[in-house]
Design a protein around this motif. Structure first.
Motif, PDB file in Angstrom:
ATOM      1  N   ASP A  91       0.825  -1.207   0.000  1.00 51.60           N
ATOM      2  CA  ASP A  91       0.000   0.000   0.000  1.00 51.60           C
ATOM      3  C   ASP A  91       0.863   1.261   0.000  1.00 51.60           C
ATOM      4  O   ASP A  91       0.512   2.270  -0.597  1.00 51.60           O
ATOM      5  N   VAL A  92       1.975   1.203   0.750  1.00 52.77           N
ATOM      6  CA  VAL A  92       2.821   2.387   0.897  1.00 52.77           C
ATOM      7  C   VAL A  92       4.291   1.984   0.757  1.00 52.77           C
ATOM      8  O   VAL A  92       4.706   0.944   1.267  1.00 52.77           O
ATOM      9  N   VAL A  93       5.057   2.810   0.046  1.00 54.40           N
ATOM     10  CA  VAL A  93       6.495   2.586  -0.093  1.00 54.40           C
ATOM     11  C   VAL A  93       7.211   3.789   0.525  1.00 54.40           C
ATOM     12  O   VAL A  93       7.030   4.921   0.074  1.00 54.40           O
ATOM     13  N   ILE A  94       7.985   3.554   1.582  1.00 55.47           N
ATOM     14  CA  ILE A  94       8.682   4.668   2.232  1.00 55.47           C
ATOM     15  C   ILE A  94      10.152   4.654   1.816  1.00 55.47           C
ATOM     16  O   ILE A  94      10.865   3.687   2.086  1.00 55.47           O
ATOM     17  N   VAL A  95      10.568   5.713   1.128  1.00 57.40           N
ATOM     18  CA  VAL A  95      11.937   5.779   0.614  1.00 57.40           C
ATOM     19  C   VAL A  95      12.771   6.712   1.498  1.00 57.40           C
ATOM     20  O   VAL A  95      12.525   7.914   1.566  1.00 57.40           O
ATOM     21  N   ASP A  96      13.750   6.136   2.186  1.00 53.14           N
ATOM     22  CA  ASP A  96      14.625   6.896   3.085  1.00 53.14           C
ATOM     23  C   ASP A  96      15.836   7.386   2.295  1.00 53.14           C
ATOM     24  O   ASP A  96      16.738   6.617   1.996  1.00 53.14           O
ATOM     25  N   THR A  97      15.835   8.670   1.942  1.00 55.81           N
ATOM     26  CA  THR A  97      16.884   9.189   1.048  1.00 55.81           C
ATOM     27  C   THR A  97      18.123   9.658   1.813  1.00 55.81           C
ATOM     28  O   THR A  97      18.112   9.759   3.039  1.00 55.81           O
ATOM     29  N   ALA A  98      19.172   9.971   1.049  1.00 55.81           N
ATOM     30  CA  ALA A  98      20.421  10.458   1.658  1.00 55.81           C
ATOM     31  C   ALA A  98      20.299  11.934   1.985  1.00 55.81           C
ATOM     32  O   ALA A  98      19.546  12.667   1.348  1.00 55.81           O
ATOM     33  N   GLY A  99      21.042  12.375   2.988  1.00 54.69           N
ATOM     34  CA  GLY A  99      21.074  13.802   3.306  1.00 54.69           C
ATOM     35  C   GLY A  99      22.446  14.365   3.008  1.00 54.69           C
ATOM     36  O   GLY A  99      23.270  13.723   2.354  1.00 54.69           O
ATOM     37  N   ARG A 100      22.689  15.568   3.424  1.00 53.22           N
ATOM     38  CA  ARG A 100      24.006  16.201   3.370  1.00 53.22           C
ATOM     39  C   ARG A 100      24.123  17.027   4.639  1.00 53.22           C
ATOM     40  O   ARG A 100      23.147  17.207   5.364  1.00 53.22           O
ATOM     41  N   LEU A 101      25.328  17.557   4.855  1.00 48.00           N
ATOM     42  CA  LEU A 101      25.495  18.409   6.039  1.00 48.00           C
ATOM     43  C   LEU A 101      24.797  19.750   5.849  1.00 48.00           C
ATOM     44  O   LEU A 101      24.251  20.329   6.776  1.00 48.00           O
ATOM     45  N   HIS A 102      24.849  20.263   4.602  1.00 50.44           N
ATOM     46  CA  HIS A 102      24.206  21.543   4.320  1.00 50.44           C
ATOM     47  C   HIS A 102      23.387  21.391   3.048  1.00 50.44           C
ATOM     48  O   HIS A 102      23.582  20.450   2.298  1.00 50.44           O
ATOM     49  N   VAL A 103      22.528  22.373   2.823  1.00 51.68           N
ATOM     50  CA  VAL A 103      21.770  22.377   1.579  1.00 51.68           C
ATOM     51  C   VAL A 103      22.763  22.559   0.436  1.00 51.68           C
ATOM     52  O   VAL A 103      23.582  23.474   0.468  1.00 51.68           O
ATOM     53  N   ASP A 104      22.778  21.674  -0.543  1.00 46.96           N
ATOM     54  CA  ASP A 104      23.641  21.917  -1.710  1.00 46.96           C
ATOM     55  C   ASP A 104      22.946  21.466  -2.990  1.00 46.96           C
ATOM     56  O   ASP A 104      22.009  20.673  -2.978  1.00 46.96           O
ATOM     57  N   ASN A 105      23.446  22.009  -4.104  1.00 42.77           N
ATOM     58  CA  ASN A 105      22.783  21.782  -5.390  1.00 42.77           C
ATOM     59  C   ASN A 105      22.800  20.326  -5.811  1.00 42.77           C
ATOM     60  O   ASN A 105      21.853  19.840  -6.418  1.00 42.77           O
ATOM     61  N   GLU A 106      23.905  19.646  -5.477  1.00 45.39           N
ATOM     62  CA  GLU A 106      24.023  18.251  -5.879  1.00 45.39           C
ATOM     63  C   GLU A 106      22.906  17.414  -5.239  1.00 45.39           C
ATOM     64  O   GLU A 106      22.234  16.622  -5.885  1.00 45.39           O
ATOM     65  N   LEU A 107      22.709  17.646  -3.940  1.00 39.88           N
ATOM     66  CA  LEU A 107      21.661  16.917  -3.217  1.00 39.88           C
ATOM     67  C   LEU A 107      20.290  17.218  -3.816  1.00 39.88           C
ATOM     68  O   LEU A 107      19.489  16.309  -4.084  1.00 39.88           O
ATOM     69  N   MET A 108      20.026  18.497  -4.049  1.00 42.46           N
ATOM     70  CA  MET A 108      18.709  18.860  -4.580  1.00 42.46           C
ATOM     71  C   MET A 108      18.488  18.235  -5.959  1.00 42.46           C
ATOM     72  O   MET A 108      17.412  17.730  -6.255  1.00 42.46           O
ATOM     73  N   GLY A 109      19.548  18.263  -6.778  1.00 39.39           N
ATOM     74  CA  GLY A 109      19.457  17.679  -8.122  1.00 39.39           C
ATOM     75  C   GLY A 109      19.102  16.194  -8.030  1.00 39.39           C
ATOM     76  O   GLY A 109      18.257  15.686  -8.772  1.00 39.39           O
ATOM     77  N   GLU A 110      19.741  15.538  -7.095  1.00 34.65           N
ATOM     78  CA  GLU A 110      19.524  14.104  -6.915  1.00 34.65           C
ATOM     79  C   GLU A 110      18.079  13.828  -6.471  1.00 34.65           C
ATOM     80  O   GLU A 110      17.406  12.931  -6.976  1.00 34.65           O
ATOM     81  N   LEU A 111      17.602  14.643  -5.523  1.00 38.16           N
ATOM     82  CA  LEU A 111      16.241  14.439  -5.005  1.00 38.16           C
ATOM     83  C   LEU A 111      15.186  14.741  -6.080  1.00 38.16           C
ATOM     84  O   LEU A 111      14.165  14.060  -6.158  1.00 38.16           O
ATOM     85  N   VAL A 112      15.482  15.751  -6.914  1.00 36.52           N
ATOM     86  CA  VAL A 112      14.552  16.058  -8.000  1.00 36.52           C
ATOM     87  C   VAL A 112      14.443  14.850  -8.935  1.00 36.52           C
ATOM     88  O   VAL A 112      13.353  14.483  -9.377  1.00 36.52           O
ATOM     89  N   LYS A 113      15.599  14.198  -9.176  1.00 36.38           N
ATOM     90  CA  LYS A 113      15.600  13.014 -10.051  1.00 36.38           C
ATOM     91  C   LYS A 113      14.781  11.864  -9.440  1.00 36.38           C
ATOM     92  O   LYS A 113      14.042  11.179 -10.128  1.00 36.38           O
TER      93      LYS A 113
END
Ligand SMILES: Nc1nc2c(ncn2[C@@H]2O[C@H](COP(=O)(O)OP(=O)(O)O)[C@@H](O)[C@H]2O)c(=O)[nH]1
Ligand SMILES: [Mg+2]
Length: 485
Positions: free
Chosen positions: A185-207
């Motif tokens: 019914d539900v799929v919970i995806v535990d994603t990676a974080g970073r120490l600070h907000v950065d473009n690489e992380l955001m790009g990855e999460l958008v993907k």
């Protein structure tokens, strides 16, 4: 939670106490204190400004209602405004649509994403009867995968054996296909974080989000409440970059200020959906702005308390206990069961705070952990008793005391103190037994707690408190923490 704010607000309300009606001049000081209290709680200054203006406007516009005193009226206005800035109603993840529903859990490192993923799975499985799949999706730290799997195993939850050699968006897609096939019914995806907000992380999460675009993923951002305005800023960045559908405030148990809870909705426009209130898997609450407003203002939160009690208390067991009580019987076993029930509700402080008016008393007492330590000590002593001893403590004489002391790693003196304390409780229960005849008390388990009647009565609103905190020294507490329950 919110301890500092509660204290400051209760001081602010004193300015309106005893006034015959609300006027601009007599709420001026109260409003000033409300403003300072909010700023000191690290609430966003724009939120503070609109909050104070709104309270003032409503207070002055309020009709005089006979029978309601100005203080009560003022408190009610502040209460409603607090609830309003936090969002008014509870909003949960939408579970009504056909599954599998993907839930992406995002946020910086160490905020509590993995912990929350576990908690949410347990909540959805137990309360909503959903079939849940946990997906580790942190491809940077293999330890993160182990952490989630360990949690999953401890709860008998299903998990996806992600191939960390692949990209996060590929893992998300693969796990979703698997979930579809296996009818989750539900799929919970535990994603990676970073120490600070950065473009690489955001790009990855958008993907990752794009990979599941068609399934309209829920994106829950976990923010550490203790970091106050920093949490608000980070949430804003995440929302702007990837589009967040809900916020989870974590570590609310350790946040005495409340700045993040009171600002984040107003600043980001995203609703808070859950709050995380401890390290254990059961420490998750739905976010109810109105109930929290009540807790901030020491009005308690009886609704949540009853809900918790219903979950924790085994009705049959409670009924058996009542039968014993009516017969005037109270055994060590009964006492142990009561302590376990209370333990299931949460920490002592968190339960007491839900009882109206107790917040002030709690602040006066300071730290409750000595009382909790005493309860643990009693449990260990009882754990070393035989079945016969627990049914009838009177058989416990010198040699048995020695054995129990050795078995539980306590002194004989401690065991004797426990026995004499228990004797007092037994007498109290016997005299109360007759009172309960013919009806169940609303909170089975509570009446037996030692020393309930000794609860200090100071600090309740409408009763001038002393304003002074008691020292947190342990030395003043009697054995077994009597008087602190
Ligand atoms: N007191 C408290 N600790 C928490 C809470 N949520 C998480 N933690 C702790 O915070 C630390 C980081 O949590 P984790 O879930 O690994 O964070 P992640 O890096 O975002 O996945 C761990 O030590 C958790 O036990 C909470 O609600 N209250
Ligand atoms: Mg993690």
């Amino acid at each position: 939670m919110f301890d500092n704010l509660s204290e400051k607000f209760s001081n602010a309300f004193k300015h309106v106490q005893g006034k015959s009606k609300i006027s601009e001049s007599n709420i001026e000081d109260a409003l000033k204190e409300v403003r300072t209290a909010l700023l000191e709680a690290d609430v966003n200054f724009k939120v503070v400004k609109s909050f104070v203006n709104s309270v003032k406007e409503k207070a002055l516009g309020e009709k005089v209602i006979s029978g309601v005193n100005p203080e009560e009226q003022f408190v009610k206005i502040v209460h409603d405004e607090l609830a309003h800035v936090m969002g008014v109603e509870n909003e949960e993840v939408d579970l009504e649509r056909p599954g599998p529903i993907p839930v992406l859990v995002v946020g910086l490192n160490g905020q509590g994403k993995t912990t929350f993923s576990g908690k949410l799975s347990l909540h959805l499985k137990n309360k909503k009867e959903k079939k849940v799949l946990l997906v580790p999706c942190d491809t940077y730290r293999p330890a993160a995968k182990d952490q989630l799997i360990t949690l999953a195993k401890s709860m008998e939850m299903d998990w996806f054996d992600s191939d960390l050699g692949k990209g996060p968006h590929e893992i998300a897609k693969e796990s979703y296909e698997y979930a579809k096939k296996e009818k989750y019914d539900v799929v919970i995806v535990d994603t990676a974080g970073r120490l600070h907000v950065d473009n690489e992380l955001m790009g990855e999460l958008v993907k990752v989000k794009k990979a599941l675009e068609k399934e309209k993923p829920e994106v829950l951002m976990v923010a550490d409440a203790m970091t106050g305005q920093e949490a608000v800023n980070v949430a804003k960045s995440f929302h702007e970059a990837i589009g967040v559908t809900g916020i989870v405030l974590s570590k609310m148990d350790s946040d005495a200020r409340g700045g993040a809870a009171l600002s984040i909705r107003h600043v980001t426009g995203v609703p808070i959906k859950y709050i995380s209130t401890g390290e254990k898997m059961k420490d998750l609450e739905l976010f109810h702005p109105d109930r929290l407003a009540g807790r901030i203002l020491d009005m308690g939160d009886v609704v949540s308390l009853v809900e918790k009690a219903e979950e924790a208390i085994d009705e049959k067991e409670a009924e058996n206990m009542m039968k014993n009580l009516e017969k005037g019987k109270f055994t060590v076993d009964d006492f142990m069961k009561q302590m376990n029930m209370i333990g299931k509700l949460g920490s002592m402080g968190s339960i007491l705070k839900m009882i109206p008016g107790m917040g002030g008393a709690l602040r006066e007492m300071g730290d409750l952990s000595p009382a909790e330590d005493e309860m643990d000590k009693m449990k260990v002593i009882i754990g070393s008793m035989t079945k016969q001893e627990r049914q009838d403590y009177k058989v416990i004489k010198e040699s048995r005391i020695k054995r129990i002391a050795n078995g539980s790693g306590n002194t004989e003196q401690s065991v004797k103190e426990f026995l004499s304390k228990f004797k007092q409780m037994e007498q109290m229960m016997k005299s109360m037994g007759s009172m309960f005849k013919g009806g169940m008390p609303s909170m089975p388990g509570m009446p037996g707690m030692p020393g309930m009647g000794d609860m200090p009565q100071k600090g309740f609103r409408n009763q001038p408190g002393t304003g002074k905190k008691k020292k947190k020294g342990k030395g003043k507490r009697g054995p077994w923490g009597g008087g602190y329950f």
